[in-house]
Enzyme design. Structure first.
Site, PDB file in Angstrom:
ATOM      1  N   ARG A  18       8.551   6.015  47.760  1.00  0.00           N
ATOM      2  CA  ARG A  18       8.655   7.244  46.958  1.00  0.00           C
ATOM      3  C   ARG A  18       8.241   8.486  47.770  1.00  0.00           C
ATOM      4  O   ARG A  18       8.964   9.479  47.769  1.00  0.00           O
ATOM      5  CB  ARG A  18       7.864   7.105  45.654  1.00  0.00           C
ATOM      6  CG  ARG A  18       8.543   6.154  44.651  1.00  0.00           C
ATOM      7  CD  ARG A  18       7.626   5.847  43.482  1.00  0.00           C
ATOM      8  NE  ARG A  18       6.350   5.329  43.959  1.00  0.00           N
ATOM      9  CZ  ARG A  18       5.235   5.284  43.236  1.00  0.00           C
ATOM     10  NH1 ARG A  18       5.242   5.747  41.999  1.00  0.00           N
ATOM     11  NH2 ARG A  18       4.130   4.791  43.739  1.00  0.00           N
ATOM     12  N   ASN A  36       9.435   4.513  40.323  1.00  0.00           N
ATOM     13  CA  ASN A  36       9.581   3.056  40.401  1.00  0.00           C
ATOM     14  C   ASN A  36       9.963   2.529  39.029  1.00  0.00           C
ATOM     15  O   ASN A  36       9.461   3.021  38.022  1.00  0.00           O
ATOM     16  CB  ASN A  36       8.242   2.402  40.769  1.00  0.00           C
ATOM     17  CG  ASN A  36       7.961   2.445  42.256  1.00  0.00           C
ATOM     18  OD1 ASN A  36       8.846   2.710  43.063  1.00  0.00           O
ATOM     19  ND2 ASN A  36       6.723   2.178  42.623  1.00  0.00           N
TER      20      ASN A  36
END
Ligand code: ZN
Ligand code: ZN
Ligand code: FE
Length: 748
Positions: A18, A36
């Site tokens: 990320r 996520n």
């Protein structure tokens, strides 16, 4: 507000994915977010993104494995005013855990630099460090790891919360102010500075070193006396010891090809089997072998140990009592390892999971032992298995390993050891619970080996779930197909399965088999002619027993009378004749033992499993590369003429190494020629090589060479021995659940 949604699948959680997307998107001035979810990572961007998905693939963080990047349209309800990392969505998000990874170059530079982590033994970041070995429970979050007792200091917390920092959400983040510590402990309990370990090792001492997945026993690898002492204390006379050193040192003692270097430097930091070359080390490291297993330091503690404290190569063998699993707990180490060691290099971060070092070889490429650094990585299932039910397969007996399949992925566990050992069996049961929880597995079906005596099979039947039984060598064949992505409806292949022992479908012991089949079924096309395996387990430990039976079958009784005069030959013959504890066996592993004993290797007994075969291979590598042992007729493969020629060769005084090579060549030819004929006749479209004997590099190479021009499937990422068996069992079970898949007829 039009935009795009990018779905990234694969090993993309807990690896700094990320923040990687966040940095990339900000650099490009994108608006949107990243998160996520249970399927991986989801990215949403306002407007168009051009080549963004190619960049994601090309520049992914080191520990990420991107399986797929899928782009679709997305409508934003309100316009985003920046690019943010937002909260995870959906139940089961953040459940993936990545394997443990070797210290990255950035962290290594910090350890050697002047910053606050100088010489800090627990330095790590999102690109490296402990993962699976510190995990207590899911989701993977610091509070659920063995880092929970260490409260982050303000400096570490700032790094942890900064998306621009490489320690953003690095769960095991630590520094000297807030993290674990290391010390040297005398058997008396006296505590000293860790750096004193160098002195203990230099004086020939043995040190228990706490690593990632367990304790190692370490000593100076250049000190023959220390090695001898370790062997005596561990009661391990001959089994090779693994070594740890930096790359430059390894090059002084071994041949390191480009492929070897890549394996050594991989984030999984396995033991790599390398040919001895250059500066010789004491023979006691691996008596009679022409190879040694080497690994690079893979934790900051190992780096400090090798660079600052000890210098020079170290023996790093697993810290356990013979046959038992590795010790992981400090108190357990003090109790169990006390008789072996002169000191302990201890630390106060607990090990949640016992994991041995993985073992690999580059040529031919093969995972010999699947463990630390490779689990819990998953393997994509071949085409046709996407809808398979959730299956748990329990593997074999001597080299326990289980496999779970779900959502088109297989999770093959780490090496669990010999299930005849009570502690290994405990580990096996723990692993079942553990991996099921990890994979959120709702087991619908259990697959076991057809052998009723295997502990794993018994455990499977006791689970109270539907069970399907798989013939041992069919399991091996399917494991090889699975790892090569062979489709469910790919049709039959010729499977050369050269193995130790397994129960065949006719009630005899198999192990030297040519099968024609696929996941659904098989036919036994040919096999080694069986001889009695007298004494059950003793036949596996005492090579002369197999030699006697093969020599008698070949009409060379006089030779065995002379050669084995000091052994109870008459008793063995009468037991064989009466069929007392003497199952008929076509095992290739036992044929290796027999030939070794005929040539004078490990005649009376083997000190570890596979010793005779490994010494025979090492000897053959140095032999004249000539073929020419007689093959005999088609049909069943009878080694008798080959055995007679070996005996004649010995009597003529031919070099034993030449005969050892000729045997390898004979075995490869016997099976490869028959397998090739099946392909040429259009009955099979490829040849699969499986079973423990294919861990023998020479046999593997010779067999592949004799199949030139024909598609050959081999094990690369899963062990050819029983460590990979469960994968095959799982897929066979899956096919049996799916009547739509055309099947190859089962024989008998
Ligand atoms: Zn790092
Ligand atoms: Zn800190
Ligand atoms: Fe096997």
């Amino acid at each position: 507000m039009r935009g795009v949604e990018i779905r990234v699948r694969g090993q993309v959680q807990g690896v700094g994915f990320r923040p990687f997307i966040w940095r990339l998107a900000r650099a490009r001035g994108y608006l949107g977010h990243v998160l996520n979810d249970p399927e991986g990572v989801l990215i949403r961007v306002l407007g168009d993104v051009g080549d963004f998905s190619q960049t994601i693939r090309a520049e992914a963080p080191p520990l990420a494995r991107v399986d797929a990047v899928e782009v679709s349209n997305y409508r934003f309800a309100t316009a985003p005013d920046g690019f943010e990392i937002v909260a995870s969505q959906g139940k089961g998000a953040e459940t993936r855990v990545t394997p443990d990874a070797a210290t990255c170059p950035d962290c290594l530079a910090e350890i050697e630099g002047d910053g606050r982590r100088r010489h800090y033994a627990f330095t790590n970041c999102t690109h490296c460090g402990p993962r699976f070995t510190i995990l207590n429970a899911l989701p993977y979050d610091r509070a659920q790891t063995t880092m929970a007792p260490f409260e982050m200091c303000a400096a570490c917390r700032a790094e942890y919360e900064d998306p621009a920092d490489r320690r953003f959400h690095a769960q095991p983040i630590a520094c000297p102010d807030c993290g674990p510590r290391v010390w040297l402990e005398e058997p008396t309990g006296e505590i000293r500075e860790a750096a004193n370990v160098g002195e203990v090792l230099k004086q020939g001492g043995i040190v228990a070193v706490k690593g990632l997945g367990g304790f190692h026993l370490a000593c100076d690898a250049t000190n023959a006396e220390a090695i001898e002492k370790l062997r005596l204390r561990k009661r391990r006379p001959g089994k090779p010891f693994a070594l740890m050193a930096d790359l430059e040192t390894i090059r002084h003692h071994a041949e390191v090809s480009k492929a070897d270097e890549e394996l050594l430097c991989d984030a999984s930091a396995p033991i790599v089997v390398l040919r001895k070359s250059g500066l010789a080390l004491p023979d006691g490291l691996a008596p009679g072998q022409d190879t040694l297993g080497w690994m690079l330091p893979y934790t900051p503690l190992h780096h400090l140990l090798l660079r600052e404290w000890a210098r020079g190569p170290l023996v790093m063998t697993s810290g356990n009592l013979s046959g038992e699993p590795q010790v992981i707990d400090n108190e357990e180490a003090r109790q169990k390892l006390a008789p072996f060691v002169d000191a302990y290099l201890m630390h106060d971060r607990d090990i949640a999971r016992r994991l041995d070092d993985s073992v690999l070889r580059s040529e031919p490429r093969m995972v010999l032992r699947r463990a630390r650094g490779r689990v819990p990585g998953t393997i994509a299932l071949p085409p046709g298995f996407g809808d398979a039910p959730q299956i748990l397969a329990l593997g074999g007996q001597m080299k326990g390993a289980i496999c779970l399949i779900k959502n088109g992925q297989a999770l093959l566990s780490h090496h669990l050891g010999d299930l005849d050992d009570a502690l290994c069996l405990d580990e096996f049961h723990k692993a079942i619970d553990d991996y099921r929880a990890l994979f959120d597995h709702r087991t619908a079906l259990v697959a076991v080996d057809a052998h009723p005596g295997y502990r794993a099979s018994q455990a499977g039947h006791a689970m109270g779930l539907p069970v399907t039984e798989v013939c041992h060598h069919h399991g091996h064949l399917a494991a090889c197909l699975a790892e090569n992505g062979w489709p469910a409806d790919g049709g039959p292949v010729a499977g050369i399965i050269l193995d130790g022992t397994g129960l065949g479908d006719d009630g005899t012991v198999w192990g030297g088999e040519l099968l024609l089949g696929d996941y659904a079924g098989y036919e036994r096309v040919s096999h080694l002619s069986p001889v009695p395996m007298v004494g059950g387990d003793r036949a596996a430990r005492e090579p002369w027993r197999n030699a006697l039976m093969r020599l008698d079958a070949a009409g060379c009784a006089e030779f065995s009378d002379r050669q084995f005069a000091t052994f109870p030959v008459a008793a063995l013959r009468s037991a064989a004749k009466a069929g007392v504890n003497a199952s008929m066996s076509s095992s290739a592993g036992r044929l290796f033992d027999a030939v070794a004993a005929i040539l004078g290797i490990c005649v009376a007994s083997q000190s570890y499993e596979g010793e005779a075969a490994m010494l025979l291979e090492a000897l053959a590598q140095g032999g004249a590369h000539e073929a020419g042992l007689p093959q005999g007729a088609d049909g069943v493969i009878d080694p008798s003429a080959m055995v007679q020629t070996l005996v004649a060769g010995l009597q003529e005084g031919l070099p034993v190494a030449d005969l050892a090579y000729a045997f390898h060549d004979w075995l490869a030819t016997a099976f490869a020629s028959r397998a090739k004929a099946l392909v040429l006749a259009g009955k099979a479209s490829a040849v699969a090589l499986s079973g423990g004997c294919f861990q023998n590099a020479l046999l593997h190479r010779l067999t592949v060479a004799k199949l030139e021009g024909i598609p050959v499937l081999t094990h690369r990422e899963t062990p050819a021995n029983d460590g990979g068996l469960a994968l095959g069992q799982a897929l066979i079970a899956a096919v049996r659940q799916n009547p739509g898949i055309p099947s190859y007829p089962v024989s008998g």
